[in-house]
Design a protein around this motif. Sequence first.
Motif, PDB file in Angstrom:
ATOM      1  N   SER A 534       0.837  -1.194   0.000  1.00  0.00           N
ATOM      2  CA  SER A 534       0.000   0.000   0.000  1.00  0.00           C
ATOM      3  C   SER A 534       0.877   1.250   0.000  1.00  0.00           C
ATOM      4  N   LEU A 535       0.228   2.401  -0.205  1.00  0.00           N
ATOM      5  CA  LEU A 535       0.950   3.674  -0.148  1.00  0.00           C
ATOM      6  C   LEU A 535       1.554   3.874   1.241  1.00  0.00           C
ATOM      7  N   GLU A 536       0.828   3.462   2.274  1.00  0.00           N
ATOM      8  CA  GLU A 536       1.374   3.566   3.635  1.00  0.00           C
ATOM      9  C   GLU A 536       2.629   2.716   3.782  1.00  0.00           C
ATOM     10  N   ASP A 537       2.614   1.490   3.226  1.00  0.00           N
ATOM     11  CA  ASP A 537       3.807   0.636   3.266  1.00  0.00           C
ATOM     12  C   ASP A 537       4.984   1.317   2.575  1.00  0.00           C
ATOM     13  N   ALA A 538       4.695   1.955   1.444  1.00  0.00           N
ATOM     14  CA  ALA A 538       5.764   2.627   0.693  1.00  0.00           C
ATOM     15  C   ALA A 538       6.369   3.771   1.502  1.00  0.00           C
ATOM     16  N   LEU A 539       5.526   4.541   2.180  1.00  0.00           N
ATOM     17  CA  LEU A 539       6.032   5.639   3.006  1.00  0.00           C
ATOM     18  C   LEU A 539       6.877   5.112   4.154  1.00  0.00           C
ATOM     19  N   ASN A 762      -4.883  10.726   9.545  1.00  0.00           N
ATOM     20  CA  ASN A 762      -4.570   9.501   8.791  1.00  0.00           C
ATOM     21  C   ASN A 762      -4.727   8.311   9.733  1.00  0.00           C
ATOM     22  N   PRO A 763      -5.951   7.836   9.921  1.00  0.00           N
ATOM     23  CA  PRO A 763      -6.215   6.787  10.918  1.00  0.00           C
ATOM     24  C   PRO A 763      -5.316   5.571  10.744  1.00  0.00           C
ATOM     25  N   GLY A 764      -4.736   5.130  11.869  1.00  0.00           N
ATOM     26  CA  GLY A 764      -3.922   3.922  11.878  1.00  0.00           C
ATOM     27  C   GLY A 764      -2.486   4.107  11.449  1.00  0.00           C
ATOM     28  N   TYR A 765      -2.116   5.292  10.966  1.00  0.00           N
ATOM     29  CA  TYR A 765      -0.770   5.482  10.425  1.00  0.00           C
ATOM     30  C   TYR A 765       0.303   5.314  11.501  1.00  0.00           C
TER      31      TYR A 765
END
Length: 964
Positions: A534-539, A762-765
């Motif tokens: 996901s985009l979150e994984d990439a960040l 950003n919930p859960g970040y």
Amino acid sequence: MAILHGIWLNKKQNNCLFIWGETWRSAQVNADISDAEIPSHPLAMTAQELSEWLSSRNLKIANFIQQPQVAVTAGRKRQSTAVKEVPLPSQAQIIALPTQISVNSISPIHSAVESIDSQPYLHPWKVEGFCLQPSVAIKFLASLPLSNISGKDAFISGDLRFWSQVARWSLDLISRSKFLPIIQRETDKLIASWQVLLDSAVDGTRLEKFSQLMPLGCRTYQTAIESEEFTPSQLYVDLPLPPQELILGFLNSTIDVQVREMLGSQAIIEPRMMAALPAGVRQWLQGLTTESPTINADAIGVERLQAALTAWTLPLQYQLTHKALFRTCFELRSPEAGESAWKLIYYLQAADDPAFLVDAATIWQHPVEQLVYQNRTIEQPQETFMRGLGLASRLYPAIAPSLETEYPESLSLNPIQAYDFIKSVAWRLEDSGLGVVLPASLANREGWANRLGLKITAETPNQQQGRLGLQSLLNFQWKLAIGGQTISKAQFDRLVALNSPLVEINGEWVELRPQDIKTAQSFFASRKEKMSLSLEDALRLSTGDTQAIEKLPVVSFEASGALQELIGALTNNQAIAPLPTPANFKGELRPYQQRGAAWLAFLERWGLGACLADDMGLGKTIQFIAFLLHLKEQDALEKPTLLVCPTSVLGNWEREVKKFAPTIKILQYHGDKRPKGKTFTETAKKYNIVVTSYSLIHRDLKSLQTVDWQAIVLDEAQNVKNSDAKQSQAVRQLEATFRIALTGTPVENRLQELWSILDFLNPGYLGNKQFFQRRFAMPIEKYGDSASLNQLRSLVQPFILRRLKTDKDIIQDLPEKQEMTVFCGLSPEQATLYQKVVEESLSEIDTATGLQRRGMILALLIKLKQVCNHPAQYLKADSLDKYNSGKLQRLDEMLEEAIAEGDRALIFTQFAEWGKLLKPHLEKQLGREIFFLYGSTSKKQREEMIDRFQQDPQGPPIMILFDH
């Protein structure tokens, strides 16, 4: 303000940590060097003052002092309860003392040096404090807070912080068994003790660094003079003391007591074996574990014991007594082409230049006292070389057979032995002061880049830049990589078939860890198609927060295309092009405001929450209005935006929107006449912004959930810093494609406040609340973990835009903000009432416990604030006429000056009842109408007050605000 000092007294028979306190007090000092009595330090606390002050810091001295000690002061002996007076040097005459005190300005050392008979000297001060024995000193230093640079822990001086760090080093040394049992001779006695062992290059370097960083105050003490009579010349201090001598004295004393405490009274060897030993050896072994370390010098076996200890430590004696310029070194060399054997080559290596190596053949060919090699002189090369080989053979027995040859030069190892040397032996040799050289690809033994793992390349789906959101999936490719090189599945299978922990890939040797092989095989067995990114994984991968996917290390991550641009812009907001001022914006945006609006627009396109945290006064409001107007002009403002703010600024938002963006329709959703139910749902769709208050957000949650919001904006977002509050939980239940937080203080007191705001955006970040507390809040706040702080900063930095007024690159034409703190003394009536309240409250607090005690302490602080405002507030009087207040008197003076200059003033108070008393007093005192805005002020009255205060030249120049 008070500062706590600590100095180590390195005396032959009674080493101790001497602590004393320094506080601010007005004083005039004239120290006459002809006086026989050493003058007391003008700023030093007495022992009683120090004890009480430490108790107020939860560092009760009674917890550390175990028994009375003798206090000695210049020329006289007296009995004192755990108190000692120690002279500290300073210049002989002090004319005036500084009015502002800091750690540096109150240091007892000054640059001035007097002279007598043409001999320079420093004149001593006498300070009173507590002498902590080594066992107590370690406990005391461990009780000191770790975060001691600023804030509530700023009372710790640099000298005490220094010894606190050395104390932590002693724990590290004990954990690595860096100590030896020895016999010491003190006058006519033999003492069994434990001595620190600093035989490695790492510890030697650390000792040198500590010596260089030692504060001068640690070295400027004078032991008390015990003679009945002395002359002034005896007061002169011999400075400076060697730093290494003090540090080694501290380490030897503290490590000795700590090892004894760890061993307790347990026997080092079995009682039956103990009975068979000579008397001297028994006394020595018992002395290493008890508080009675003295050995009878005439005991049987003492001489043989001393000789045995000397022989046992012989390989270390050179390192313990000399600073080695050269050391024995071992180079692990990979196999030649077509061979499988590894070689361990022996050298002499320069301690200050690891690249300077002398091979064994050269050493054996030159049996000389001094070997000149490449313009460097090596003293006793063969002896130094053999000492290192002998020590290495004890640490790594595999070397021993090679030493049986006449001229040992190297050792052959099979791959398993070479792997064992890298993993288990190399660090032991280095820790013992020997050199180790490994192949470059194997030198970084803990680096993830050298492990078997995944090399990932990712991009957005079809180069799409529309609103993805953190959970949106990306297109990505993965490959196996190790040692910086990519390998195929077939190559991986061939390497595994070699059954060797060290393998060669394209001419480079790398480590193939068994656990990584199992993980990779499991990864293949479960099939990689199931893996998502996901985009979150990439960040997280780009910031280093995530280092593995499905338990397989990610050794390389590359973003391409639009994803690369996104990550680059998030990590460097300056890369985002400024947003031109929208055509319908009534005003002009400053360059930094254009960048702020562009940053909001950029994150909105990607569906990522944004926290605009500019300093107060930099225009967060107009940046948001410009951003919203930009969306409207781009036909991207399709749904209404919900804006939540404090009740006191509802009208201000409506005015600001109409002033700067009159084309934007705004609805103020507040008051009894607000639309409800289906009427509200239909009405909200006709507006671009619906502005409401935090007090309504949880009461009207169901109505607000019926609207499809494009964005949710929190003004003064610190109002949701408590994630458990009803309003914080309510805003999280509202759905929107974009979220914004506007606040000048994303963190006020605790890091959990930052988590609460980021979890809204950003919930859960940042994980759930408990995870964040364990992973970041506790390590950073309690232990000062800089690595966790840097990791947290890299995670949140993409979503927080913070600019300060002090940044000259942001704004050039604003005047500097001027702050002036005015101290007001208490009037006699206030002082009497203050003391009475303190005494009555403390007597009640002493009998309370737990939460009740904390509540009573908080209540006392509130009472004292009221007394400091005015006795009438605390006594609940109807007016301020009966009593006097120093604070009110100063306020009257300041307001008279402000009005005379034609200025306006805001007065903030946290007590509504104080505002009600203050308003009539100021109106009478100044002869002008005064505004008072507080919770009971109606919406209409509030807006009228603000409008008149801001716009009416003849309106009231002073407004009192109830700031709760």
